[in-house]
Design a protein around this motif. Structure first.
Motif, PDB file in Angstrom:
ATOM      1  N   PRO A  77      -0.315  -4.990   2.581  1.00  0.00           N
ATOM      2  CA  PRO A  77      -0.522  -5.276   1.156  1.00  0.00           C
ATOM      3  C   PRO A  77      -1.369  -4.206   0.475  1.00  0.00           C
ATOM      4  O   PRO A  77      -2.236  -3.571   1.091  1.00  0.00           O
ATOM      5  N   CYS A  78      -1.092  -3.995  -0.805  1.00  0.00           N
ATOM      6  CA  CYS A  78      -1.833  -3.020  -1.601  1.00  0.00           C
ATOM      7  C   CYS A  78      -3.320  -3.361  -1.618  1.00  0.00           C
ATOM      8  O   CYS A  78      -3.696  -4.518  -1.830  1.00  0.00           O
ATOM      9  N   HIS A  79      -4.169  -2.343  -1.388  1.00  0.00           N
ATOM     10  CA  HIS A  79      -5.612  -2.574  -1.352  1.00  0.00           C
ATOM     11  C   HIS A  79      -6.183  -2.860  -2.741  1.00  0.00           C
ATOM     12  O   HIS A  79      -7.211  -3.527  -2.861  1.00  0.00           O
ATOM     13  N   GLU A  80      -5.511  -2.376  -3.781  1.00  0.00           N
ATOM     14  CA  GLU A  80      -6.018  -2.535  -5.147  1.00  0.00           C
ATOM     15  C   GLU A  80      -5.786  -3.953  -5.665  1.00  0.00           C
ATOM     16  O   GLU A  80      -6.676  -4.580  -6.215  1.00  0.00           O
ATOM     17  N   CYS A  81      -4.550  -4.443  -5.487  1.00  0.00           N
ATOM     18  CA  CYS A  81      -4.211  -5.767  -6.038  1.00  0.00           C
ATOM     19  C   CYS A  81      -4.100  -6.826  -4.949  1.00  0.00           C
ATOM     20  O   CYS A  81      -3.712  -7.970  -5.251  1.00  0.00           O
ATOM     21  N   ARG A  82      -4.373  -6.452  -3.701  1.00  0.00           N
ATOM     22  CA  ARG A  82      -4.328  -7.366  -2.561  1.00  0.00           C
ATOM     23  C   ARG A  82      -2.942  -7.985  -2.387  1.00  0.00           C
ATOM     24  O   ARG A  82      -2.813  -9.173  -2.058  1.00  0.00           O
ATOM     25  N   GLY A  83      -1.928  -7.205  -2.649  1.00  0.00           N
ATOM     26  CA  GLY A  83      -0.565  -7.664  -2.414  1.00  0.00           C
ATOM     27  C   GLY A  83       0.038  -8.481  -3.531  1.00  0.00           C
ATOM     28  O   GLY A  83       1.158  -8.980  -3.400  1.00  0.00           O
ATOM     29  N   ALA A  84      -0.670  -8.601  -4.648  1.00  0.00           N
ATOM     30  CA  ALA A  84      -0.130  -9.395  -5.758  1.00  0.00           C
ATOM     31  C   ALA A  84       0.849  -8.596  -6.612  1.00  0.00           C
ATOM     32  O   ALA A  84       1.719  -9.159  -7.276  1.00  0.00           O
ATOM     33  N   GLY A  85       0.714  -7.275  -6.625  1.00  0.00           N
ATOM     34  CA  GLY A  85       1.567  -6.438  -7.463  1.00  0.00           C
ATOM     35  C   GLY A  85       1.124  -6.397  -8.910  1.00  0.00           C
ATOM     36  O   GLY A  85       1.687  -5.665  -9.729  1.00  0.00           O
ATOM     37  N   ARG A  86       0.106  -7.195  -9.239  1.00  0.00           N
ATOM     38  CA  ARG A  86      -0.416  -7.257 -10.614  1.00  0.00           C
ATOM     39  C   ARG A  86      -1.934  -7.342 -10.560  1.00  0.00           C
ATOM     40  O   ARG A  86      -2.508  -7.742  -9.555  1.00  0.00           O
ATOM     41  N   ARG A  87      -2.560  -6.997 -11.691  1.00  0.00           N
ATOM     42  CA  ARG A  87      -4.015  -7.121 -11.754  1.00  0.00           C
ATOM     43  C   ARG A  87      -4.430  -7.364 -13.200  1.00  0.00           C
ATOM     44  O   ARG A  87      -3.751  -6.952 -14.148  1.00  0.00           O
ATOM     45  N   ALA A  88      -5.543  -8.036 -13.376  1.00  0.00           N
ATOM     46  CA  ALA A  88      -6.049  -8.371 -14.706  1.00  0.00           C
ATOM     47  C   ALA A  88      -6.835  -7.188 -15.276  1.00  0.00           C
ATOM     48  O   ALA A  88      -7.681  -6.615 -14.585  1.00  0.00           O
ATOM     49  N   VAL A  89      -6.544  -6.840 -16.518  1.00  0.00           N
ATOM     50  CA  VAL A  89      -7.245  -5.743 -17.184  1.00  0.00           C
ATOM     51  C   VAL A  89      -7.533  -6.146 -18.631  1.00  0.00           C
ATOM     52  O   VAL A  89      -6.924  -7.070 -19.167  1.00  0.00           O
ATOM     53  N   ARG A  90      -8.464  -5.436 -19.229  1.00  0.00           N
ATOM     54  CA  ARG A  90      -8.721  -5.583 -20.664  1.00  0.00           C
ATOM     55  C   ARG A  90      -8.267  -4.288 -21.328  1.00  0.00           C
ATOM     56  O   ARG A  90      -8.676  -3.200 -20.937  1.00  0.00           O
ATOM     57  N   THR A  91      -7.418  -4.426 -22.328  1.00  0.00           N
ATOM     58  CA  THR A  91      -6.824  -3.252 -22.951  1.00  0.00           C
ATOM     59  C   THR A  91      -6.705  -3.467 -24.454  1.00  0.00           C
ATOM     60  O   THR A  91      -6.924  -4.574 -24.956  1.00  0.00           O
ATOM     61  N   THR A  92      -6.369  -2.412 -25.161  1.00  0.00           N
ATOM     62  CA  THR A  92      -6.131  -2.503 -26.604  1.00  0.00           C
ATOM     63  C   THR A  92      -4.671  -2.199 -26.886  1.00  0.00           C
ATOM     64  O   THR A  92      -4.028  -1.442 -26.159  1.00  0.00           O
ATOM     65  N   VAL A  93      -4.173  -2.794 -27.936  1.00  0.00           N
ATOM     66  CA  VAL A  93      -2.765  -2.639 -28.313  1.00  0.00           C
ATOM     67  C   VAL A  93      -2.698  -2.251 -29.782  1.00  0.00           C
ATOM     68  O   VAL A  93      -3.383  -2.842 -30.626  1.00  0.00           O
ATOM     69  N   ASP A  94      -1.900  -1.230 -30.086  1.00  0.00           N
ATOM     70  CA  ASP A  94      -1.654  -0.860 -31.489  1.00  0.00           C
ATOM     71  C   ASP A  94      -0.602  -1.791 -32.068  1.00  0.00           C
ATOM     72  O   ASP A  94       0.518  -1.870 -31.541  1.00  0.00           O
ATOM     73  N   GLU A 103       0.859  -1.176   0.000  1.00  0.00           N
ATOM     74  CA  GLU A 103       0.000   0.000   0.000  1.00  0.00           C
ATOM     75  C   GLU A 103       0.909   1.244   0.000  1.00  0.00           C
ATOM     76  O   GLU A 103       1.876   1.304   0.768  1.00  0.00           O
ATOM     77  N   PRO A 104       0.637   2.216  -0.896  1.00  0.00           N
ATOM     78  CA  PRO A 104       1.500   3.410  -0.959  1.00  0.00           C
ATOM     79  C   PRO A 104       1.689   4.050   0.407  1.00  0.00           C
ATOM     80  O   PRO A 104       0.742   4.222   1.182  1.00  0.00           O
ATOM     81  N   GLY A 105       2.939   4.397   0.711  1.00  0.00           N
ATOM     82  CA  GLY A 105       3.267   5.039   1.978  1.00  0.00           C
ATOM     83  C   GLY A 105       3.585   4.082   3.102  1.00  0.00           C
ATOM     84  O   GLY A 105       3.945   4.513   4.199  1.00  0.00           O
ATOM     85  N   THR A 106       3.471   2.765   2.844  1.00  0.00           N
ATOM     86  CA  THR A 106       3.791   1.780   3.882  1.00  0.00           C
ATOM     87  C   THR A 106       5.112   1.095   3.537  1.00  0.00           C
ATOM     88  O   THR A 106       5.476   0.978   2.363  1.00  0.00           O
ATOM     89  N   PRO A 107       5.838   0.621   4.550  1.00  0.00           N
ATOM     90  CA  PRO A 107       7.169   0.051   4.302  1.00  0.00           C
ATOM     91  C   PRO A 107       7.109  -1.357   3.710  1.00  0.00           C
ATOM     92  O   PRO A 107       6.114  -2.074   3.836  1.00  0.00           O
ATOM     93  N   ILE A 108       8.221  -1.716   3.063  1.00  0.00           N
ATOM     94  CA  ILE A 108       8.440  -3.078   2.565  1.00  0.00           C
ATOM     95  C   ILE A 108       9.602  -3.652   3.351  1.00  0.00           C
ATOM     96  O   ILE A 108      10.697  -3.088   3.369  1.00  0.00           O
ATOM     97  N   GLU A 109       9.375  -4.777   4.028  1.00  0.00           N
ATOM     98  CA  GLU A 109      10.350  -5.323   4.947  1.00  0.00           C
ATOM     99  C   GLU A 109      11.027  -6.558   4.370  1.00  0.00           C
ATOM    100  O   GLU A 109      10.482  -7.245   3.494  1.00  0.00           O
ATOM    101  N   THR A 110      12.215  -6.830   4.872  1.00  0.00           N
ATOM    102  CA  THR A 110      12.951  -8.038   4.476  1.00  0.00           C
ATOM    103  C   THR A 110      12.205  -9.269   4.961  1.00  0.00           C
ATOM    104  O   THR A 110      11.728  -9.323   6.103  1.00  0.00           O
ATOM    105  N   CYS A 111      12.101 -10.245   4.096  1.00  0.00           N
ATOM    106  CA  CYS A 111      11.399 -11.482   4.450  1.00  0.00           C
ATOM    107  C   CYS A 111      12.169 -12.197   5.557  1.00  0.00           C
ATOM    108  O   CYS A 111      13.364 -12.482   5.421  1.00  0.00           O
TER     109      CYS A 111
END
Length: 378
Positions: free
Chosen positions: A202-219, A155-163
């Protein structure tokens, strides 16, 4: 797994009997590259082949064992109490771990983070677009890096710690007893999945995955001259990788719609030129379709069915250069039907005046038959 009659280890590794230790090691690594599960998943016998290679290497890499084999063969090894034992390994990946310390024997990449997967999509274009090139914008479902956390899973503004589980290495080590002695095996940390660090929140948007599924267009730029069934690779537009590893690629499969005016043959285009029989006999000019509009061609007097009129440089552009193919107009002599009485009388008068000289051709009977069969098949 050895067979009932084990093969000569020198033959298995493809080395001479006087091969050096370095040559034997090099030959084994070459076989390992061929049998690695990352590139050989299609072969169900890959594990058996690797076990055979591993047995051969185990025999020839130890000087005393090699000397015993050279003097007495496999019987000498068995009588001396030696036998390969791969039962401790559950898969070919475990075998590779034992021999190469958990890393691919031919890869420089030591990271356990998985790269992103590839994405495939199909597009349809017209022949005229294939000739001139076109930009398409297919829609794809893809896993992208999370915009909120920028892929770091926090989550933005929160620390990332060593495992704490792997102390930031991303790997866990375990000692296993094998037929080759004690082996240290490295596996991906099950807590941080190889990243070495964990977000405190963990990020609230992706729930800590760092990735998310989207539908997009590509030129996607379709180059001029592309053919039906060819594909285009767009690097880095596939699924995002884990923990910052590289993304996969996008593969675009191109389908070129049929064009009722042309048949494509390589870079050449073939068109059918319908010529009424009287005009084929007298000679005429006829319009022929091209990619750039109609062109007028001369049909010589006495043109026969199947005659070809070639327009140079009026075909498809080549993908590998500036040259264009040709347009071949194939003459199809059309015999009139549903004649009026006057037309029938005119044709009858013409038929009465025809002589052998008018009907003689230089084409052999077999050539005529081949042409007739080709026309029928078409």
């Amino acid at each position: 797994m050895p067979t009932a009659t084990p093969r000569d280890p020198y033959d298995v590794l493809g080395v001479e009997r006087d091969a050096s230790e370095q040559e034997i090691k090099k030959a084994f690594r070459r076989l390992a590259r061929e049998l690695h599960p990352d590139v050989n998943a299609h072969d169900p016998r890959a594990e058996d082949k690797f076990k055979e290679a591993a047995e051969a290497y185990e025999i020839l890499s130890e000087p005393q064992r090699r000397a015993t084999y050279d003097r007495y063969g496999h019987e000498g090894l068995r009588s001396g109490g030696w036998a390969p034992n791969f039962d401790a390994f559950s898969s070919i990946s475990d075998l590779f771990d034992a021999f190469f310390g958990g890393a691919s024997p031919f890869s420089a990449r030591g990271s356990a983070r998985a790269p992103g997967g590839d994405v495939a999509v199909g597009v349809e274009i017209d022949l005229i677009d294939a000739a001139r090139g076109v930009t398409v914008r297919p829609s794809i479902d893809v896993v992208e890096r999370c915009d909120r956390c920028h892929g770091n899973a926090a989550e933005p503004g929160t620390p990332i710690e060593t495992c704490r589980r792997c102390d930031g290495t991303g790997q866990l080590q375990s000692v296993t007893r094998t037929p080759f002695g004690q082996m240290v095996r490295a596996v991906t940390c099950d807590a941080c999945h190889g990243a070495g660090r964990l977000p405190k929140e963990p990020c609230h948007e992706c729930r800590g995955a760092g990735r998310r599924a989207v539908r997009t267009t590509v030129d996607v730029e379709i180059p001029a001259g592309i053919a039906d069934g060819q594909r285009i690779r767009v690097g880095g537009r596939g699924h995002a990788g884990e923990a910052g590893s590289p993304p996969g690629d996008l593969y675009v499969l191109v389908k070129v719609r049929d064009d009722e005016r042309f048949v494509r043959e390589g870079d050449d285009l073939i068109a059918v030129l319908d010529v009424p029989a009287p005009l084929a006999a007298l000679g005429t000019t006829m319009p022929v379709p091209t990619l750039d509009g109609e062109r007028t061609v001369e049909v010589p007097a006495g043109a026969q069915p199947g005659a070809v009129i070639t327009l140079r440089g009026q075909g498809m552009p080549s993908l590998r250069g500036r040259r264009r193919g040709d347009l071949r107009a194939v003459v199809d002599v059309v015999v009139p039907r549903h004649l009026s009485a006057e037309q029938r009388e005119l044709f009858q008068r013409l038929a009465d005046t025809l002589s052998e000289e008018n009907l003689r051709t230089q084409e052999s009977m077999f050539s005529k038959l081949r042409r007739a069969l080709r026309t029928h098949a078409a």
